[in-house]
Write a protein that holds these residues in place. Structure first.
Motif, PDB file in Angstrom:
ATOM      1  N   UNK A 146      18.963  -7.563  28.680  1.00 25.44           N
ATOM      2  CA  UNK A 146      19.405  -8.832  28.104  1.00 25.44           C
ATOM      3  C   UNK A 146      20.824  -9.169  28.553  1.00 25.44           C
ATOM      4  N   UNK A 147      21.711  -8.177  28.615  1.00 24.50           N
ATOM      5  CA  UNK A 147      23.062  -8.428  29.101  1.00 24.50           C
ATOM      6  C   UNK A 147      23.055  -8.797  30.577  1.00 24.50           C
ATOM      7  N   UNK A 148      22.226  -8.110  31.319  1.00 21.63           N
ATOM      8  CA  UNK A 148      22.173  -8.338  32.769  1.00 21.63           C
ATOM      9  C   UNK A 148      21.635  -9.730  33.098  1.00 21.63           C
ATOM     10  N   UNK A 149      20.746 -10.248  32.249  1.00 23.06           N
ATOM     11  CA  UNK A 149      20.122 -11.545  32.530  1.00 23.06           C
ATOM     12  C   UNK A 149      20.882 -12.735  31.944  1.00 23.06           C
ATOM     13  N   UNK A 150      22.001 -12.486  31.303  1.00 26.28           N
ATOM     14  CA  UNK A 150      22.770 -13.569  30.686  1.00 26.28           C
ATOM     15  C   UNK A 150      24.184 -13.551  31.258  1.00 26.28           C
ATOM     16  N   UNK A 151      24.525 -14.585  32.012  1.00 26.56           N
ATOM     17  CA  UNK A 151      25.818 -14.637  32.691  1.00 26.56           C
ATOM     18  C   UNK A 151      26.990 -14.652  31.719  1.00 26.56           C
ATOM     19  N   UNK A 152      26.765 -15.004  30.482  1.00 28.69           N
ATOM     20  CA  UNK A 152      27.853 -15.040  29.504  1.00 28.69           C
ATOM     21  C   UNK A 152      28.465 -13.664  29.284  1.00 28.69           C
ATOM     22  N   UNK A 153      27.706 -12.615  29.602  1.00 24.19           N
ATOM     23  CA  UNK A 153      28.138 -11.255  29.271  1.00 24.19           C
ATOM     24  C   UNK A 153      28.509 -10.444  30.508  1.00 24.19           C
ATOM     25  N   UNK A 154      28.765 -11.085  31.627  1.00 25.24           N
ATOM     26  CA  UNK A 154      28.965 -10.361  32.886  1.00 25.24           C
ATOM     27  C   UNK A 154      30.201  -9.457  32.841  1.00 25.24           C
ATOM     28  N   UNK A 155      31.291  -9.925  32.242  1.00 24.25           N
ATOM     29  CA  UNK A 155      32.505  -9.102  32.191  1.00 24.25           C
ATOM     30  C   UNK A 155      32.265  -7.877  31.311  1.00 24.25           C
ATOM     31  N   UNK A 156      31.703  -8.102  30.132  1.00 19.05           N
ATOM     32  CA  UNK A 156      31.433  -6.979  29.221  1.00 19.05           C
ATOM     33  C   UNK A 156      30.506  -5.972  29.894  1.00 19.05           C
ATOM     34  N   UNK A 157      29.481  -6.452  30.597  1.00 20.42           N
ATOM     35  CA  UNK A 157      28.535  -5.556  31.243  1.00 20.42           C
ATOM     36  C   UNK A 157      29.209  -4.743  32.346  1.00 20.42           C
ATOM     37  N   UNK A 158      30.138  -5.370  33.085  1.00 14.86           N
ATOM     38  CA  UNK A 158      30.837  -4.630  34.150  1.00 14.86           C
ATOM     39  C   UNK A 158      31.685  -3.508  33.560  1.00 14.86           C
ATOM     40  N   UNK A 159      32.284  -3.745  32.412  1.00 18.28           N
ATOM     41  CA  UNK A 159      33.059  -2.699  31.756  1.00 18.28           C
ATOM     42  C   UNK A 159      32.154  -1.597  31.223  1.00 18.28           C
ATOM     43  N   UNK A 160      30.986  -1.966  30.707  1.00 15.65           N
ATOM     44  CA  UNK A 160      30.006  -0.984  30.245  1.00 15.65           C
ATOM     45  C   UNK A 160      29.595  -0.070  31.389  1.00 15.65           C
ATOM     46  N   UNK A 161      29.367  -0.669  32.557  1.00 14.91           N
ATOM     47  CA  UNK A 161      28.969   0.117  33.725  1.00 14.91           C
ATOM     48  C   UNK A 161      30.102   1.043  34.163  1.00 14.91           C
ATOM     49  N   UNK A 162      31.322   0.530  34.157  1.00 16.11           N
ATOM     50  CA  UNK A 162      32.473   1.338  34.564  1.00 16.11           C
ATOM     51  C   UNK A 162      32.685   2.523  33.625  1.00 16.11           C
ATOM     52  N   UNK A 163      32.315   2.351  32.362  1.00 22.64           N
ATOM     53  CA  UNK A 163      32.477   3.431  31.379  1.00 22.64           C
ATOM     54  C   UNK A 163      31.270   4.358  31.323  1.00 22.64           C
ATOM     55  N   UNK A 164      30.333   4.154  32.270  1.00 22.86           N
ATOM     56  CA  UNK A 164      29.105   4.973  32.328  1.00 22.86           C
ATOM     57  C   UNK A 164      28.299   4.871  31.033  1.00 22.86           C
ATOM     58  N   UNK A 165      28.288   3.683  30.458  1.00 25.92           N
ATOM     59  CA  UNK A 165      27.551   3.482  29.206  1.00 25.92           C
ATOM     60  C   UNK A 165      26.297   2.641  29.388  1.00 25.92           C
TER      61      UNK A 165
END
Length: 785
Positions: A503-522
């Protein structure tokens, strides 16, 4: 001297009566009436008279403060309380009415018609003489309202018919209102005919459903109670009346089919709301045939018209709820002179008194929920749902012999856009609101999954004051029908289709939050099965964040994880599942607390408004916010990080404690619990990789298990011995584990190696151990629970 003695005696009797009767409903209401009129002088009672009628009542507190009886405005009257008289030139009613024999007392209370008929029927001599009588004396208006033909027959035959009729109003002992108990049966002085007494909590006392309008007028040889109608003889039971009344033949057939008719022939105190034939004819033909062909439904229908208490019309001065023999309730009220059932004027004829109850004829059939099909349970607020179910052909799939549960959204849940959808898509939505089994409210539990007729699994969430299914929560109004339940929901139910990560990946509104999630290995946390509530900041929450700022955040992984995991909590928490206006405290994975409450249907998180809530995922729920969350009690020890956070967070003061550090949060918090299940698998071995949180190298050898048992082979007992050796090995490398059971040598080594290499191509499995004997091995897979 004689007059003085009588005066003193009557005063003593009345005083003694008032003290002894303190517990009777009639007398309590009378006492309240005296209190209300105390400013008018001694012994004055306040009454209410229904406007446009001659009906007067010593009123209950409810009617008094409403200023109405049976929905009609009532005026206040002040009169002398029973037994007292006015005196010229004085306030109130200071005098006691003279005490006389019963005949003379009829004149004192104004029942002059009854007094006259007593005279011409030669009853006068009896009620002037010795004895102790109770006379239920019809008022003058009661005689005027009597059926003209009956009245004429009585007057034309005064020595027999009129004399007997008056004797039917008498009991051969003094009975004050305190002695008239609810459900009591008295024997009249005519042919031992029964008089059925009811004494209601609202102070109304009835005799064969005639109301006492002036009670307890003491006589030297008894007491007189004035009633509002002429009593007729009671002999038949309710069953007897139904069997001979032509206009109740449909009810009679239903009562016979359901085996309820015999119940109405037994002793009791019943009230029957009896639908006429015309009422049955108004039912849709298919509905009537279905109910009459189903003994359970027909029994429920008939019993729904019967109360196990006797409710005379004169005792009903406002709405009250009564339980029926079917088990559910009906509301019986009044509207002026008319009785109402469930708020509808439907009573055609009132107060047909029988020896075991009373009958009111009604012109509508009352159908209880228990006799209805589940689709018929929808009320006025669910018509959009029930209409669509019928229009899209789903109603026909709800078989009468089946078991279903309807999850019916309120009408307002269906937007115009929803109603304009392609019908195939709309049908799919509706299928997600029909469960394949019958599930009552008290059978729902947290974590339960319900399968719809469309094949979807819906999750149940139970909270302190709410029960929710997926994104929608119930409102009051659940009902049980013949083939299912209906539960009412605030919104259309949207089953989850994607994980939180998807859901985060498919919604552009959350792109920054998702990139931080990925960087934190979460990102793996949000992809795995589980039950999470995630508060997701939109990109607007990161305005002003430069690439350099982002790099600084990413380099400090502990700090980044603490910030991100403050947005995640264990468990699925639906916004509308929270009790409105009450603060709910949730512990986050980071360890801090979130404070949630709903105000005007809006979810607040740490007092920040959620812009969109209850976005359901297969492993949790998302609530959208436009600010980054941060625990107010968590200090920052780095100047650069403090500067970045101050850019993003302006709604709280962030604490600064130099050189303080963020705690490390191990990723083991989201590992599923692993239960080792060992079972033999026949045929080719099967392997399953199970991830773990940390890299370890460990080999565990189980003790050999030797099992001996006797087996019958070709009719002869043969002793069989089996030996099992258990080995569990954690392969060097991240998060790889397998379990096997051996009973001899090895095989399929290459298959195992290949599977492990596919999962972790850089790391190789260690050589397989062999047991003594070199026999073939059987392996098992590790099952997750």
């Amino acid at each position: 001297m004689k007059i003085f003695f009588l005066f003193t005696f009557s005063t003593f009797l009345l005083s003694a009566f008032e003290q002894a009767a303190a517990s009777a409903h009639y007398d309590k209401i009378l006492t309240h009436s005296r209190i209300r009129a105390r400013d008018q002088g001694p012994n004055v009672c306040a009454l209410q008279q229904v406007m446009g009628t001659k009906k007067k009542y010593f009123s209950t507190c409810r009617n008094w403060y409403q200023g109405a009886i049976c929905g009609k405005k009532a005026t206040v009257l002040y009169e002398c309380c029973p037994g007292y008289l006015k005196m010229d030139g004085t306030r109130g009613c200071p005098a006691v009415a003279p005490i006389d024999h019963v005949y003379g007392t009829l004149g004192i209370v104004g029942a002059t018609s009854t007094q006259q008929y007593s005279d011409i029927s030669r009853l006068r001599e009896e009620i002037e003489g010795r004895g102790s009588f109770t006379f239920f004396a019809p008022s003058n208006e009661a005689w005027e309202q009597l059926n003209s033909e009956i009245h004429k027959n009585l007057v034309d035959n005064v020595n027999i018919e009129l004399y007997n009729a008056l004797h039917h109003h008498m009991v051969n002992k003094r009975m004050l209102t305190k002695d008239l108990k609810n459900g009591m049966t008295l024997v009249s002085m005519y042919n031992d005919q029964k008089l059925l007494v009811n004494h209601y909590p609202n102070g109304v006392v009835t005799v064969n459903c005639a109301r006492i309008i002036h009670g307890n007028q003491i006589a030297t040889n008894g007491v007189v109670h004035v009633i509002d109608r002429v009593l007729t003889a009671v002999g038949n039971t309710i069953q007897d009346f139904i069997e001979v009344e032509d206009d109740l033949s449909s009810l009679r057939a239903a009562a016979i089919t359901s085996d309820v008719l015999d119940t109405l022939g037994r002793p009791g105190h019943y009230t029957l709301f009896a639908p006429t034939n015309e009422a049955f004819e108004r039912l849709p033909r298919g509905v009537l045939e279905r109910i009459m062909g189903d003994k359970v439904a027909s029994e429920a229908l008939v019993k729904f018209h019967i109360l196990n208490t006797l409710q005379c019309s004169e005792a009903i001065t406002g709405g009250a709820v009564y339980e029926t023999l079917e088990g559910n309730t009906v509301e019986v009220g009044c509207d002026g002179e008319s009785l109402t059932v469930n708020g509808v004027k439907m009573v055609k004829r009132k107060d047909i008194v029988t020896s075991n109850g009373v009958i009111h004829l009604i012109d509508e059939v009352l159908i209880p929920d228990s006799a209805k099909q589940v689709i018929e349970l929808g009320g006025a607020q669910q018509t959009t749902f029930t209409d669509l179910v019928a229009q899209l052909g789903l109603a026909s799939s709800l078989r009468p012999e089946g078991q279903y549960t309807l999850l019916a959204p309120l009408n307002g849940a269906f937007s115009d856009d929803t109603l304009r959808m392609d019908q195939r898509l709309l049908k799919t939505i509706l299928q997600n609101h029909i469960i394949k089994v019958k599930v009552g409210l008290n059978e729902l539990y947290n974590g339960q999954e319900l399968e719809t007729i469309g094949g979807k699994l819906l999750r149940v969430f139970v909270y302190r004051t709410a029960v929710c299914i997926e994104n929608s929560c119930m409102v009051r109004g659940s009902k049980e029908g013949r083939n299912g339940f209906i539960h009412i929901f605030r919104q259309i139910i949207n089953p989850a289709e994607k994980t939180l990560h998807e859901m985060l990946r498919n919604d552009k509104r959350f792109s920054v939050f998702l990139s931080l999630v990925k960087a934190a290995d979460l990102d793996d946390v949000l992809s795995r099965p589980g039950e999470w509530t995630l508060f997701v900041p939109t990109n607007d929450a990161f305005k002003g964040l430069t690439d350099d700022d982002k790099d600084i955040l990413i380099r400090d992984k502990n700090a980044l994880r603490n910030i991100l995991l403050y947005h995640l909590t264990q468990g699925v928490f639906i916004g509308s599942g929270f009790e409105p206006g009450v603060t709910n405290i949730l512990k986050t994975i980071q360890g801090g607390k979130l404070y949630l409450k709903t105000v005007n249907d809006t979810l607040l998180v740490n007092e920040l408004k959620s812009r969109e809530s209850d976005l359901m995922a297969t492993n949790g729920v998302i609530h959208v916010i436009d600010k980054l969350l941060y625990p107010a009690d968590l200090p920052v020890g780095n100047d650069q990080l403090l500067t970045i956070l101050k850019k993003l967070i302006k709604y709280i003061q962030i604490k600064f404690v130099r050189d303080s550090t963020f705690k490390e949060i191990p990723l083991t918090f989201y590992n599923p619990s692993v239960t080792q299940l060992t079972k033999l698998i026949e045929g080719e071995p099967e392997f399953k990789i199970v991830r773990e949180g940390e890299t370890v190298t460990k080999v565990i050898h189980g003790e050999p298990i030797i099992k001996t048992y006797t087996k019958i082979i070709d009719g002869r007992p043969v002793e069989v011995t089996e030996k099992k050796v258990t080995e569990e090995r954690i392969i060097q490398g991240p998060e790889i584990k397998y379990t096997r059971i051996t009973a001899g040598g090895s095989d399929n080594e290459e298959k195992l190696k290949k599977l492990l290499e596919e999962e972790a191509p850089v790391r190789k499995a260690q050589p397989t151990r062999r047991t003594q004997g070199g026999t073939a091995r059987r392996r098992t897979r590790l099952a997750n629970h």
